[in-house]
Scaffold this motif. Structure first.
Motif, PDB file in Angstrom:
ATOM      1  N   LYS A  17       0.827  -1.198   0.000  1.00 53.10           N
ATOM      2  CA  LYS A  17       0.000   0.000   0.000  1.00 53.10           C
ATOM      3  C   LYS A  17       0.863   1.251   0.000  1.00 53.10           C
ATOM      4  CE  LYS A  17      -0.655   0.252   5.025  1.00 53.10           C
ATOM      5  NZ  LYS A  17      -1.661   0.289   6.109  1.00 53.10           N
ATOM      6  N   CYS A  18       0.299   2.314  -0.524  1.00 50.83           N
ATOM      7  CA  CYS A  18       0.985   3.606  -0.559  1.00 50.83           C
ATOM      8  C   CYS A  18       1.052   4.166   0.865  1.00 50.83           C
ATOM      9  CB  CYS A  18       0.227   4.557  -1.473  1.00 50.83           C
ATOM     10  SG  CYS A  18       0.849   6.259  -1.465  1.00 50.83           S
ATOM     11  N   PRO A  19       2.220   4.619   1.331  1.00 56.87           N
ATOM     12  CA  PRO A  19       2.328   5.152   2.693  1.00 56.87           C
ATOM     13  C   PRO A  19       1.617   6.483   2.889  1.00 56.87           C
ATOM     14  CG  PRO A  19       4.378   5.454   1.525  1.00 56.87           C
ATOM     15  CD  PRO A  19       3.516   4.592   0.647  1.00 56.87           C
ATOM     16  N   ILE A  20       1.215   7.141   1.795  1.00 51.44           N
ATOM     17  CA  ILE A  20       0.531   8.432   1.907  1.00 51.44           C
ATOM     18  C   ILE A  20      -0.984   8.267   1.926  1.00 51.44           C
ATOM     19  CG2 ILE A  20       0.114  10.659   0.784  1.00 51.44           C
ATOM     20  CD1 ILE A  20       2.975  10.571  -0.247  1.00 51.44           C
ATOM     21  N   CYS A  21      -1.554   7.614   0.912  1.00 49.94           N
ATOM     22  CA  CYS A  21      -3.009   7.492   0.812  1.00 49.94           C
ATOM     23  C   CYS A  21      -3.509   6.104   1.196  1.00 49.94           C
ATOM     24  CB  CYS A  21      -3.469   7.837  -0.597  1.00 49.94           C
ATOM     25  SG  CYS A  21      -2.973   6.624  -1.851  1.00 49.94           S
ATOM     26  N   GLU A  22      -2.601   5.153   1.367  1.00 53.57           N
ATOM     27  CA  GLU A  22      -2.895   3.769   1.741  1.00 53.57           C
ATOM     28  C   GLU A  22      -3.656   3.009   0.663  1.00 53.57           C
ATOM     29  OE1 GLU A  22      -4.602   3.622   5.656  1.00 53.57           O
ATOM     30  OE2 GLU A  22      -2.681   4.123   6.585  1.00 53.57           O
ATOM     31  N   PHE A  24      -3.882   0.362  -2.216  1.00 51.66           N
ATOM     32  CA  PHE A  24      -3.141  -0.877  -2.394  1.00 51.66           C
ATOM     33  C   PHE A  24      -2.299  -0.793  -3.660  1.00 51.66           C
ATOM     34  CE2 PHE A  24      -6.419  -2.274   0.542  1.00 51.66           C
ATOM     35  CZ  PHE A  24      -5.661  -2.999   1.447  1.00 51.66           C
ATOM     36  N   THR A  25      -0.990  -0.690  -3.454  1.00 53.89           N
ATOM     37  CA  THR A  25      -0.046  -0.573  -4.554  1.00 53.89           C
ATOM     38  C   THR A  25       1.347  -0.886  -4.028  1.00 53.89           C
ATOM     39  OG1 THR A  25       0.834   0.929  -6.245  1.00 53.89           O
ATOM     40  CG2 THR A  25       0.337   1.885  -4.109  1.00 53.89           C
ATOM     41  N   ASP A  26       2.297  -1.036  -4.892  1.00 59.92           N
ATOM     42  CA  ASP A  26       3.663  -1.337  -4.489  1.00 59.92           C
ATOM     43  C   ASP A  26       4.423  -0.045  -4.257  1.00 59.92           C
ATOM     44  OD1 ASP A  26       6.092  -2.474  -3.981  1.00 59.92           O
ATOM     45  OD2 ASP A  26       6.541  -2.995  -6.052  1.00 59.92           O
ATOM     46  N   GLY A  27       4.452   0.424  -3.009  1.00 60.23           N
ATOM     47  CA  GLY A  27       5.142   1.668  -2.693  1.00 60.23           C
ATOM     48  C   GLY A  27       4.296   2.885  -3.005  1.00 60.23           C
ATOM     49  N   LEU A  28       4.946   4.027  -3.196  1.00 61.64           N
ATOM     50  CA  LEU A  28       4.227   5.256  -3.511  1.00 61.64           C
ATOM     51  C   LEU A  28       3.360   5.075  -4.749  1.00 61.64           C
ATOM     52  CD1 LEU A  28       6.909   8.056  -3.005  1.00 61.64           C
ATOM     53  CD2 LEU A  28       4.750   7.861  -1.785  1.00 61.64           C
ATOM     54  N   CYS A  29       2.090   5.436  -4.643  1.00 60.26           N
ATOM     55  CA  CYS A  29       1.224   5.328  -5.818  1.00 60.26           C
ATOM     56  C   CYS A  29       1.536   6.480  -6.778  1.00 60.26           C
ATOM     57  CB  CYS A  29      -0.246   5.355  -5.414  1.00 60.26           C
ATOM     58  SG  CYS A  29      -0.844   6.955  -4.818  1.00 60.26           S
ATOM     59  N   ALA A  30       1.161   6.301  -8.036  1.00 60.28           N
ATOM     60  CA  ALA A  30       1.460   7.298  -9.063  1.00 60.28           C
ATOM     61  C   ALA A  30       0.812   8.638  -8.745  1.00 60.28           C
ATOM     62  CB  ALA A  30       0.999   6.796 -10.429  1.00 60.28           C
ATOM     63  N   SER A  31      -0.400   8.608  -8.188  1.00 59.00           N
ATOM     64  CA  SER A  31      -1.123   9.843  -7.886  1.00 59.00           C
ATOM     65  C   SER A  31      -0.417  10.657  -6.810  1.00 59.00           C
ATOM     66  CB  SER A  31      -2.547   9.506  -7.440  1.00 59.00           C
ATOM     67  OG  SER A  31      -3.249  10.681  -7.067  1.00 59.00           O
ATOM     68  N   CYS A  32      -0.009  10.003  -5.720  1.00 57.20           N
ATOM     69  CA  CYS A  32       0.669  10.718  -4.630  1.00 57.20           C
ATOM     70  C   CYS A  32       2.052  11.189  -5.062  1.00 57.20           C
ATOM     71  CB  CYS A  32       0.774   9.824  -3.398  1.00 57.20           C
ATOM     72  SG  CYS A  32      -0.804   9.584  -2.538  1.00 57.20           S
ATOM     73  N   LYS A  33       2.727  10.379  -5.847  1.00 52.80           N
ATOM     74  CA  LYS A  33       4.058  10.768  -6.308  1.00 52.80           C
ATOM     75  C   LYS A  33       3.990  12.033  -7.158  1.00 52.80           C
ATOM     76  CE  LYS A  33       8.352   8.789  -8.012  1.00 52.80           C
ATOM     77  NZ  LYS A  33       9.029   7.567  -8.504  1.00 52.80           N
ATOM     78  N   GLU A  59       1.626  16.055   1.180  1.00 56.89           N
ATOM     79  CA  GLU A  59       1.994  14.690   0.809  1.00 56.89           C
ATOM     80  C   GLU A  59       3.369  14.322   1.368  1.00 56.89           C
ATOM     81  OE1 GLU A  59      -1.337  15.920  -1.298  1.00 56.89           O
ATOM     82  OE2 GLU A  59       0.624  16.908  -1.319  1.00 56.89           O
ATOM     83  N   GLY A  60       4.281  15.292   1.328  1.00 55.82           N
ATOM     84  CA  GLY A  60       5.600  15.053   1.897  1.00 55.82           C
ATOM     85  C   GLY A  60       5.518  14.807   3.392  1.00 55.82           C
ATOM     86  N   LYS A  61       4.695  15.589   4.076  1.00 55.28           N
ATOM     87  CA  LYS A  61       4.524  15.406   5.519  1.00 55.28           C
ATOM     88  C   LYS A  61       3.935  14.039   5.826  1.00 55.28           C
ATOM     89  CE  LYS A  61       2.383  17.466   9.606  1.00 55.28           C
ATOM     90  NZ  LYS A  61       1.559  18.597  10.118  1.00 55.28           N
ATOM     91  N   ALA A  62       2.945  13.611   5.035  1.00 53.28           N
ATOM     92  CA  ALA A  62       2.325  12.301   5.249  1.00 53.28           C
ATOM     93  C   ALA A  62       3.342  11.174   5.067  1.00 53.28           C
ATOM     94  CB  ALA A  62       1.154  12.111   4.291  1.00 53.28           C
ATOM     95  N   LEU A  63       4.217  11.310   4.078  1.00 53.20           N
ATOM     96  CA  LEU A  63       5.247  10.296   3.843  1.00 53.20           C
ATOM     97  C   LEU A  63       6.225  10.250   5.007  1.00 53.20           C
ATOM     98  CD1 LEU A  63       6.658   8.205   2.061  1.00 53.20           C
ATOM     99  CD2 LEU A  63       7.797  10.093   0.860  1.00 53.20           C
ATOM    100  N   LEU A  64       6.667  11.420   5.463  1.00 56.15           N
ATOM    101  CA  LEU A  64       7.618  11.470   6.566  1.00 56.15           C
ATOM    102  C   LEU A  64       7.000  10.938   7.857  1.00 56.15           C
ATOM    103  CD1 LEU A  64      10.415  12.273   7.540  1.00 56.15           C
ATOM    104  CD2 LEU A  64       9.524  14.558   8.018  1.00 56.15           C
ATOM    105  N   MET A  65       5.731  11.263   8.114  1.00 55.80           N
ATOM    106  CA  MET A  65       5.073  10.792   9.325  1.00 55.80           C
ATOM    107  C   MET A  65       4.869   9.274   9.301  1.00 55.80           C
ATOM    108  SD  MET A  65       4.841  13.332  11.350  1.00 55.80           S
ATOM    109  CE  MET A  65       6.416  13.820  10.619  1.00 55.80           C
TER     110      MET A  65
END
Length: 207
Positions: A17-22, A24-33, A59-65
């Motif tokens: 899952k994406c660590p930002i929006c959760e 289901f994907t392998d790592g950061l999803c294309a939308s959040c990236k 989005e950067g804050k969500a990834l860091l958190m």
């Protein structure tokens, strides 16, 4: 969930899952990236001390958190991959990688030093050795105002009095976010005083 349990959960279960929006994907999803804002740091020349690659937006804050608060080493890997995708050649040009240290209290609360994890991952990816060079302060920077941050950063010390073996060498200092620059600035100054050529590289910059 404590850090040991989180570590084994990360180890045993696939990263799906994406660590930002959760999503289901392998790592950061294309939308959040796509929502991450890359900074334009033109002409990294000898007189500059370093740079950051991303703006510290929502989005950067969500990834860091996800990395620092939820203990997701996968999010940490995503941050390292962002550094590599933006500045692999620059990182590879150094003879040693180190990191701006977390405070003692922060490392205790997190269960690990986030900078050390990033330095080690970068080292494995590009083959440049890494080493802890600094002793941290005791107080967390995030709880302090600008003037207090500078005073607190002044408590950072070198782990060894002499670093003659590193004199004249290029050393990269990695960190997660550039806020006031007090921490990385102190680390740069300490290494310059030893005749070392330091530069910093952070994932995010507060702008």
């Amino acid at each position: 969930m404590n850090r040991i349990a989180q570590f084994f959960q990360n180890l045993l279960f696939p990263y799906d899952k994406c660590p930002i929006c959760e999503e289901f994907t392998d790592g950061l999803c294309a939308s959040c990236k796509k929502k991450l804002v890359f900074l334009k740091e033109e002409g990294l020349l000898e007189m500059k001390k370093g740079m950051s690659i991303l703006a510290y937006n929502e989005e950067g804050k969500a990834l860091l958190m996800a990395y620092k608060k939820q203990g997701s080493f996968y999010a940490g890997n995503d941050m390292v991959n962002l550094l590599l995708s933006a500045q692999r050649d620059f990182i590879s040009s150094f003879q040693l990688i180190t990191f701006a240290p977390s405070s003692y209290r922060s490392a205790q609360n997190l269960g690990f030093d986030h900078g050390a994890f990033m330095a080690e991952r970068l080292s494995k990816e590009i083959g440049v050795p890494w080493r802890a060079l600094f002793r941290p302060s005791k107080t967390e920077q995030k709880k302090l105002d600008m003037e207090s941050r500078k005073d607190n950063a002044d408590q950072i010390k070198l782990r060894h009095d002499s670093m003659e073996h590193l004199k004249g060498k290029r050393v990269l200092i990695v960190d997660d976010v550039f806020t006031t620059g007090s921490t990385v600035g102190k680390c740069v100054k300490l290494l310059e005083n030893q005749g070392i050529q330091p530069y910093f590289l952070t994932v995010f910059k507060l702008i």
